[in-house]
Motif scaffolding. Structure first.
Motif, PDB file in Angstrom:
ATOM      1  N   LEU A  45      -7.409  -1.035  -2.586  1.00 55.08           N
ATOM      2  CA  LEU A  45      -6.080  -1.051  -1.982  1.00 55.08           C
ATOM      3  C   LEU A  45      -5.043  -1.258  -3.084  1.00 55.08           C
ATOM      4  N   THR A  46      -3.981  -0.454  -3.042  1.00 51.81           N
ATOM      5  CA  THR A  46      -2.891  -0.577  -4.016  1.00 51.81           C
ATOM      6  C   THR A  46      -1.656  -1.150  -3.342  1.00 51.81           C
ATOM      7  N   ILE A  47      -1.047  -2.123  -4.014  1.00 52.24           N
ATOM      8  CA  ILE A  47       0.231  -2.685  -3.583  1.00 52.24           C
ATOM      9  C   ILE A  47       1.255  -2.315  -4.644  1.00 52.24           C
ATOM     10  N   ARG A  48       2.278  -1.563  -4.257  1.00 59.11           N
ATOM     11  CA  ARG A  48       3.282  -1.113  -5.217  1.00 59.11           C
ATOM     12  C   ARG A  48       4.588  -1.884  -5.022  1.00 59.11           C
ATOM     13  N   LEU A  49       5.126  -2.374  -6.117  1.00 56.65           N
ATOM     14  CA  LEU A  49       6.415  -3.056  -6.116  1.00 56.65           C
ATOM     15  C   LEU A  49       7.465  -2.078  -6.622  1.00 56.65           C
ATOM     16  N   PHE A  50       8.531  -1.910  -5.835  1.00 53.49           N
ATOM     17  CA  PHE A  50       9.566  -0.932  -6.157  1.00 53.49           C
ATOM     18  C   PHE A  50      10.931  -1.608  -6.242  1.00 53.49           C
ATOM     19  N   TRP A  99      17.596  -2.713   4.409  1.00 55.20           N
ATOM     20  CA  TRP A  99      16.366  -2.758   3.619  1.00 55.20           C
ATOM     21  C   TRP A  99      15.972  -4.182   3.261  1.00 55.20           C
ATOM     22  N   MET A 100      16.973  -5.069   3.093  1.00 53.43           N
ATOM     23  CA  MET A 100      16.655  -6.436   2.656  1.00 53.43           C
ATOM     24  C   MET A 100      15.941  -7.245   3.744  1.00 53.43           C
ATOM     25  N   LEU A 101      15.899  -6.729   4.977  1.00 51.93           N
ATOM     26  CA  LEU A 101      15.155  -7.416   6.046  1.00 51.93           C
ATOM     27  C   LEU A 101      13.675  -7.073   6.032  1.00 51.93           C
ATOM     28  N   LEU A 102      13.322  -6.000   5.329  1.00 48.45           N
ATOM     29  CA  LEU A 102      11.979  -5.441   5.440  1.00 48.45           C
ATOM     30  C   LEU A 102      11.105  -5.919   4.289  1.00 48.45           C
ATOM     31  N   GLY A 103      10.050  -6.630   4.629  1.00 46.44           N
ATOM     32  CA  GLY A 103       9.132  -7.149   3.627  1.00 46.44           C
ATOM     33  C   GLY A 103       8.091  -6.111   3.261  1.00 46.44           C
ATOM     34  N   PRO A 104       6.881  -6.520   2.950  1.00 49.63           N
ATOM     35  CA  PRO A 104       5.828  -5.564   2.624  1.00 49.63           C
ATOM     36  C   PRO A 104       5.572  -4.613   3.786  1.00 49.63           C
ATOM     37  N   ILE A 116       0.381  -0.562   0.338  1.00 48.85           N
ATOM     38  CA  ILE A 116       1.422  -1.501   0.761  1.00 48.85           C
ATOM     39  C   ILE A 116       2.560  -1.407  -0.234  1.00 48.85           C
ATOM     40  N   TRP A 117       3.762  -1.135   0.262  1.00 53.16           N
ATOM     41  CA  TRP A 117       4.949  -0.998  -0.585  1.00 53.16           C
ATOM     42  C   TRP A 117       5.883  -2.173  -0.332  1.00 53.16           C
ATOM     43  N   PHE A 118       6.468  -2.672  -1.406  1.00 49.53           N
ATOM     44  CA  PHE A 118       7.277  -3.889  -1.313  1.00 49.53           C
ATOM     45  C   PHE A 118       8.397  -3.840  -2.338  1.00 49.53           C
ATOM     46  N   GLU A 134       5.883 -18.357   2.799  1.00 52.02           N
ATOM     47  CA  GLU A 134       6.349 -17.085   3.347  1.00 52.02           C
ATOM     48  C   GLU A 134       5.629 -15.902   2.715  1.00 52.02           C
ATOM     49  N   LEU A 135       5.429 -15.943   1.399  1.00 49.60           N
ATOM     50  CA  LEU A 135       4.732 -14.835   0.746  1.00 49.60           C
ATOM     51  C   LEU A 135       3.283 -14.738   1.225  1.00 49.60           C
ATOM     52  N   THR A 136       2.639 -15.882   1.382  1.00 52.40           N
ATOM     53  CA  THR A 136       1.256 -15.876   1.872  1.00 52.40           C
ATOM     54  C   THR A 136       1.193 -15.352   3.292  1.00 52.40           C
ATOM     55  N   LEU A 137       2.088 -15.822   4.139  1.00 58.50           N
ATOM     56  CA  LEU A 137       2.113 -15.369   5.528  1.00 58.50           C
ATOM     57  C   LEU A 137       2.432 -13.874   5.609  1.00 58.50           C
ATOM     58  N   GLY A 138       3.406 -13.420   4.825  1.00 60.38           N
ATOM     59  CA  GLY A 138       3.806 -12.025   4.871  1.00 60.38           C
ATOM     60  C   GLY A 138       2.704 -11.081   4.431  1.00 60.38           C
ATOM     61  N   PHE A 139       2.012 -11.431   3.339  1.00 56.90           N
ATOM     62  CA  PHE A 139       0.971 -10.532   2.851  1.00 56.90           C
ATOM     63  C   PHE A 139      -0.335 -10.713   3.623  1.00 56.90           C
ATOM     64  N   ALA A 140      -0.594 -11.881   4.184  1.00 58.99           N
ATOM     65  CA  ALA A 140      -1.748 -12.037   5.076  1.00 58.99           C
ATOM     66  C   ALA A 140      -1.578 -11.128   6.284  1.00 58.99           C
ATOM     67  N   HIS A 141      -0.368 -11.109   6.841  1.00 58.18           N
ATOM     68  CA  HIS A 141      -0.041 -10.203   7.945  1.00 58.18           C
ATOM     69  C   HIS A 141      -0.263  -8.755   7.526  1.00 58.18           C
ATOM     70  N   GLU A 142       0.293  -8.370   6.376  1.00 60.73           N
ATOM     71  CA  GLU A 142       0.284  -6.958   5.991  1.00 60.73           C
ATOM     72  C   GLU A 142      -1.106  -6.467   5.653  1.00 60.73           C
ATOM     73  N   LEU A 143      -1.957  -7.324   5.116  1.00 59.75           N
ATOM     74  CA  LEU A 143      -3.317  -6.911   4.789  1.00 59.75           C
ATOM     75  C   LEU A 143      -4.117  -6.507   6.034  1.00 59.75           C
TER      76      LEU A 143
END
Length: 294
Positions: A45-50, A99-104, A116-118, A134-143
């Motif tokens: 799985l690739t997670i890209r930061l943009f 856009w600033m409301l949208l996490g991963p 996953i794009w972030f 928040e980061l743990t919760l957000g990426f746990a959700h997205e995974l």
């Protein structure tokens, strides 16, 4: 199964430290997905930061490609195709504003795989950049989303603008999918952190003015999609004293049949949904089919 997760930081060196923190977070969360929701992640799985601009462009390009593919496959009449393309144009404007409301964000690529794009700057606006909870919760959700996609080929068309043609009309698909990811993500994050995320109710960082404005405006919509369904999943999977739940294994048969997905009314009435789908889930049980053959 172990998942090889790669962080591709295209957002610049100023986010290199965040990329490292995210790698630690997702490497801790990924092995917990199967235990939380009974689904496996893909092997890689690739997670890209943009940057925000690149994130918006990539999201819109992906959306246009998927809509064009749907128009080619379904060949709708000219007026329907025009209406859908107008909706895509509106999405472009919408992303520029919020856009600033949208996490991963989990994105399905043309080859059927997921990434996953972030945009890290969205986390700055939301006051989450240094917030481990928040980061743990957000990426746990997205995974959980790539695991859902791997489990259910049906989800390849769930975001089609032609819901009726694809069989999704009348189904509360997005609250179901996002609510399920929120339910599972909360379990994963709580286990990883050793406490419920933000159990003190206090965010660790302040939010930007833009984020506060748009969050307040869209709060009811986000709550209906992400938070309100939590009660539904508690009841249908874990159960209550009055009505035992399905358990993870039985519940996951839902993903093989669109008819098993709830309506909006059923999302608000878990017992009504359980009454309707229990016979359908029994039909999708391989053990039950083997028993019929015997």
């Amino acid at each position: 199964m172990t998942t090889d997760i790669h962080i591709d930081n295209q957002a610049g060196l100023r986010h290199a430290e965040l990329a490292g923190r995210l790698k630690t977070i997702v490497d801790r969360c990924a092995p917990e997905v199967a235990g939380a929701v009974g689904m496996e992640l893909p092997s890689a799985l690739t997670i890209r930061l943009f940057t925000p601009r690149t994130w918006r462009k990539c999201v819109m390009d992906n959306m246009r490609e998927r809509v064009a593919a749907e128009i080619r496959d379904l060949a709708p009449d000219e007026s329907a195709a025009k209406k859908v393309n107008q909706q895509v144009a509106f999405q472009r404007l919408s992303l520029r504003l919020v856009w600033m409301l949208l996490g991963p964000r989990t994105v399905r690529l043309p080859d059927g795989t997921n990434e996953i794009w972030f945009a890290p700057d969205s986390a700055r606006h939301a006051g989450r950049y240094h917030d481990e909870d928040e980061l743990t919760l957000g990426f746990a959700h997205e995974l959980i989303h790539p695991a859902q996609q791997l489990r259910s080929p049906l989800l390849a068309t769930v975001d089609s603008p032609f819901a009726a043609e694809r069989g999704w009309a009348g189904r509360a698909a997005m609250p179901f999918i996002e609510g399920h990811a929120t339910w599972g993500g909360m379990q994963i994050a709580t286990k990883i952190l050793g406490h419920t995320p933000h159990e003190d109710g206090k965010p660790s960082e302040s939010r930007s003015l833009q984020s506060r404005f748009w969050t307040k405006l869209f709060s009811p919509m986000r709550k209906a999609r992400y938070e309100d369904p939590l009660t539904f999943f508690d009841q249908v999977i874990e159960g209550t004293d009055a009505d035992p739940g399905l358990g993870i294994e039985c519940f996951n048969r839902v993903w093989s049949d669109i008819e098993c997905f709830p309506t909006a009314e059923e999302m608000s009435n878990p017992r009504q949904w359980l009454t309707r789908v229990r016979p359908l889930l029994a039909e999708t049980d391989p053990a039950a089919r083997l028993g019929d053959e015997r």
